[in-house]
Motif scaffolding. Sequence first.
Motif, short mmCIF file in Angstrom:
data_model
loop_
_atom_site.label_atom_id
_atom_site.label_comp_id
_atom_site.label_asym_id
_atom_site.label_seq_id
_atom_site.Cartn_x
_atom_site.Cartn_y
_atom_site.Cartn_z
N SER A 196 0.83 -1.23 0.14
CA SER A 196 0.06 -0.09 -0.05
C SER A 196 0.86 1.09 0.09
O SER A 196 2.01 1.04 0.34
CB SER A 196 -1.03 -0.03 1.33
N GLU A 197 0.18 2.41 -0.32
CA GLU A 197 0.84 3.68 -0.49
C GLU A 197 1.49 4.02 0.70
O GLU A 197 2.62 4.60 0.98
CB GLU A 197 0.00 4.61 -1.09
N ARG B 98 4.77 2.43 2.20
CA ARG B 98 6.08 2.65 1.39
C ARG B 98 7.20 3.16 2.25
O ARG B 98 8.33 2.26 2.11
CB ARG B 98 5.79 3.51 0.15
#
Length: 259
Positions: free
Chosen positions: A95-96, A99
């Motif tokens: 998922s963003e 990161r």
Amino acid sequence: MQSEIARALNLRYSPVAILLSNEKPPDALQFKEGRWGCVVAMFMAAARGKTAVFDRKTYGCLGGGVGLGFGNLYVNFPGGIEYFLSTGNKEFCRSEAARNLVRNMPALEHGERYFKNPEVAKKFIDALPYTEVPTTYVIFKPLEQVTEGETPEVVVFLANGDQLSALAVLANYDRGGEPSVIVPFGAGCHTIFLFPYHEAKAERPRAVIGLTDISARKHVEKDLLSFAVPYKMFLEMESNVAGSFLELEEWQKVRERNL
């Protein structure tokens, strides 16, 4: 405050007293707010003569906050602590939001593998004796620096195999076979405070052997483990040194190789 146990065992480091207070000791080591740090590293600094202090904004990491008695902070662990302790959470890591986290904590993806799977890890997490200490500060300081009017919650010894053996025998000295020492799985900070602080509530508290946490071992000399006792049990053990095996030749022979 002096320890007859420490003298009889010829410990390498001072026992560490863990105290609760609403007053911050002057010149104490303290993590910066929002910065990562390991509670065990602070514990070792206290064993070497420093004073360290923690509060609800300066506990180093979420596990440290739990171990110091600042509640169940694991509910805020990214991706789920049960995944981090076991097999990792690859889906979350894609998922963003994850990161940047994964860059600093690669174990989020592959896990620490201390438990076989997240289900087993969750049983451990759910069973922890979470607590909210009633004070602003948790303080680590060398036992000999504890002054009149201060009462530790827990006293922690750092011991090698010979000394750990003597501590375990002394803990059972007046218990008549009643189990008096436990070795629970947990983070290093769990074993030096959270577990023994919980034991202090029992009528017959047990000592906790710890610092078996692989992630914390790098902060501790390779031959040492911790032996943490609630203060009531510490006083009990101290009173039992005189007249015990610690004064006899069998122990003295073992003690000599630790001089």
